[in-house]
Design a protein around this motif. Structure first.
Motif, PDB file in Angstrom:
ATOM      1  N   ARG A 100       0.832  -1.197   0.000  1.00 58.37           N
ATOM      2  CA  ARG A 100       0.000   0.000   0.000  1.00 58.37           C
ATOM      3  C   ARG A 100       0.863   1.242   0.000  1.00 58.37           C
ATOM      4  NH1 ARG A 100      -3.713  -0.363   5.148  1.00 58.37           N
ATOM      5  NH2 ARG A 100      -4.532   1.615   4.331  1.00 58.37           N
ATOM      6  N   ASP A 101       0.285   2.308  -0.513  1.00 59.15           N
ATOM      7  CA  ASP A 101       0.899   3.624  -0.505  1.00 59.15           C
ATOM      8  C   ASP A 101      -0.075   4.527   0.249  1.00 59.15           C
ATOM      9  OD1 ASP A 101       1.753   6.228  -1.047  1.00 59.15           O
ATOM     10  OD2 ASP A 101       2.488   5.687  -3.049  1.00 59.15           O
ATOM     11  N   LYS A 157      -1.008   7.925  -1.158  1.00 61.33           N
ATOM     12  CA  LYS A 157      -1.942   7.913  -2.278  1.00 61.33           C
ATOM     13  C   LYS A 157      -3.261   7.230  -1.916  1.00 61.33           C
ATOM     14  CE  LYS A 157       1.653   7.864  -5.847  1.00 61.33           C
ATOM     15  NZ  LYS A 157       2.208   7.143  -7.017  1.00 61.33           N
TER      16      LYS A 157
END
Length: 124
Positions: free
Chosen positions: A72-73, A76
């Motif tokens: 995951r980011d 973002k």
């Protein structure tokens, strides 16, 4: 309104790779687990993978360990699913999910938010 929008699905030959993305909007999920489920034709929906808010705790379906990677980011508000060495039996609609009801039972717990799904088709 909360939305989870998946992308990256498509048609790939057996042995190939795809990376799915799920962008969340409407609220931030940085403090929540996110994950992926899939549903193959004629089969029940099944858990694929999940990731903790900080990305340090990962869960995978036993049958997919070593081929699929979740990440995951948080900046973002996006979660990814890298799928390698794909097999025809991986053909399914893949759904992004967020906010599990019980973190202690991540595989079977209900999830509050679901995306619309993205089709992955693996040809032999």
């Amino acid at each position: 309104q909360v939305q989870l929008v998946e992308s990256g699905g498509g048609l790939v030959q057996a042995g190939g790779s795809l990376r799915l993305s799920c962008a969340a909007s409407g609220r931030t999920f940085n403090t929540d687990y996110m994950g992926w489920f899939r549903q193959a034709p004629g089969k029940e929906r099944e858990f694929v993978a999940a990731i903790s808010s900080g990305g340090s705790i990962l869960y995978y379906a036993d049958s997919l360990k070593g081929r699929f990677t979740i990440s995951r980011d948080t900046a973002k508000n996006t979660v990814y699913l890298q799928m390698n060495s794909l097999k025809p039996e991986d053909t399914a609609v893949y759904y992004c999910v967020a906010e599990p009801s019980r973190v202690g039972d991540i595989v079977t717990t209900p999830w509050r938010y679901w995306g619309q799904g993205t089709q992955v088709t693996v040809s032999s």
